[in-house]
Design an enzyme around this catalytic site. Structure first.
Site, PDB file in Angstrom:
ATOM      1  N   LYS A 173       0.933  -1.102  -0.130  1.00  0.00           N
ATOM      2  CA  LYS A 173      -0.142   0.094  -0.032  1.00  0.00           C
ATOM      3  C   LYS A 173       0.850   1.172  -0.033  1.00  0.00           C
ATOM      4  O   LYS A 173       0.692   2.321  -0.548  1.00  0.00           O
ATOM      5  CB  LYS A 173      -0.956   0.023   1.267  1.00  0.00           C
ATOM      6  CG  LYS A 173      -1.682   1.257   1.653  1.00  0.00           C
ATOM      7  CD  LYS A 173      -2.910   1.444   0.704  1.00  0.00           C
ATOM      8  CE  LYS A 173      -3.797   2.555   0.786  1.00  0.00           C
ATOM      9  NZ  LYS A 173      -4.155   2.980   2.015  1.00  0.00           N
ATOM     10  N   ASN A 181       1.017  10.070  -3.345  1.00  0.00           N
ATOM     11  CA  ASN A 181       0.328  11.224  -2.441  1.00  0.00           C
ATOM     12  C   ASN A 181       1.340  12.679  -2.634  1.00  0.00           C
ATOM     13  O   ASN A 181       0.528  13.643  -2.578  1.00  0.00           O
ATOM     14  CB  ASN A 181       0.348  10.667  -0.974  1.00  0.00           C
ATOM     15  CG  ASN A 181      -0.923   9.707  -0.951  1.00  0.00           C
ATOM     16  OD1 ASN A 181      -1.160   9.030  -1.687  1.00  0.00           O
ATOM     17  ND2 ASN A 181      -1.483   9.945   0.366  1.00  0.00           N
ATOM     18  N   GLU A 254      -0.362  14.343   5.824  1.00  0.00           N
ATOM     19  CA  GLU A 254       0.319  13.203   6.244  1.00  0.00           C
ATOM     20  C   GLU A 254       1.669  12.803   5.426  1.00  0.00           C
ATOM     21  O   GLU A 254       1.462  12.325   4.750  1.00  0.00           O
ATOM     22  CB  GLU A 254      -0.903  12.042   6.205  1.00  0.00           C
ATOM     23  CG  GLU A 254      -0.305  10.952   6.958  1.00  0.00           C
ATOM     24  CD  GLU A 254      -1.100   9.971   6.941  1.00  0.00           C
ATOM     25  OE1 GLU A 254      -1.463   8.886   7.557  1.00  0.00           O
ATOM     26  OE2 GLU A 254      -2.080   9.837   5.918  1.00  0.00           O
TER      27      GLU A 254
END
Length: 287
Positions: A173, A181, A254
């Site tokens: 993942k 991201n 994040e």
């Protein structure tokens, strides 16, 4: 969100447009009021966990399990890991050690979150795709308790197989999150755009190659090829990653669990990470 859920319940809009409302939800912002639980699903982002670490034990009874759903390298990565790095602290995720202290590895069930979704209004979640929440014990055993968690999730309509190597799934993942991201946050582009533009596709592949080298040194093998992983991201389509959603909403993105932690593990394994370092510097400045 809390007010909306108390007033209207929690609404989930499925990818086909159908709506589900959980109206019998007991929502609270008081750990004392909630009291000890059988299972605590820790669904905060990695950089938000430290802020709740001191209060979380109020939810613990003698056998309470904590299902960690953070993206990236988790704070417990080297707990029950074995080998020379056993017990090492992942400083980019748990700099003070408070999370490890307050949520001990004995309570943790690892989990990898695959669904993509967006919070479109307070208490209203739009599901985009995906239904997998694989789970696993940190030591790879198929315990009675992890089997219960798997059954619980499965009854709720998810795919939640018990894995004998949850870290391998975490890396799979992370392989995408680490690259897509921050690239999406920096370029304000969706997954399909990044994958179909040759320069960003190459950048993603270079970052993924560096990460794969680190993972291999830690005994992790990927069950899909790099090209297949990129193709999977491309297939999701015009989806904004969670980091891009955070940047657009003015929220703290994040970064350290997804990117900084991989650089930290690169240093621990003597692996150079020039492409990851560069993207990390830029996205940290953006934040």
């Amino acid at each position: 969100n809390l007010e909306a859920i108390r007033k209207n319940g929690m609404k989930l809009i499925m990818e086909d447009g159908t709506e589900h409302v959980a109206s019998n939800v007991k929502a609270t912002n008081s750990y004392d009021e909630a009291g000890p639980q059988d299972i605590v699903v820790l669904a905060l982002k990695a950089h938000q966990v430290e802020a709740v670490a001191n209060d979380l034990p109020k939810l613990f009874g003698p056998d309470t399990m904590v299902v960690t759903m953070q993206n990236g390298i988790p704070y417990w990565y080297f707990q029950k890991h074995g080998g020379p790095l056993e017990g090492s602290q992942v400083k980019s995720v748990d700099p003070t050690g408070i999370i490890t202290q307050k949520i001990p590895a004995e309570r943790v069930i690892g989990c990898v979150v695959y669904p993509a979704s967006e919070l479109i209004a307070p208490g209203v979640i739009k599901h985009i795709e995906g239904d997998r929440f694989p789970v696993g014990e940190l030591d790879g055993s198929t315990s009675e308790r992890v089997t219960r968690v798997s059954e619980c999730f499965t009854k709720a309509g998810f795919k939640a197989p018990v894995l004998d190597n949850i870290r391998s799934e975490i890396w799979l993942k992370l392989w995408g999150n680490l690259t897509f991201n921050p690239i999406s946050a920096l370029s304000h582009s969706t997954l399909v755009d990044i994958c179909q533009f040759p320069l960003t596709r190459d950048l993603a592949a270079n970052m993924m190659t560096e990460a794969q080298t680190i993972a291999n040194k830690l005994g992790i093998q990927f069950r899909v090829t790099l090209e297949k992983r990129i193709a999977g991201a491309e297939k999701v389509g015009k989806h904004k990653t969670s980091m891009l959603q955070d940047v657009e909403a003015g929220r703290d993105p994040e970064i350290d669990a997804l990117v900084g932690s991989v650089i930290e593990l690169g240093r621990l394994t003597d692996t150079p990470t020039p492409h990851i370092d560069t993207v990390y510097a830029l996205v940290k400045l953006l934040a």
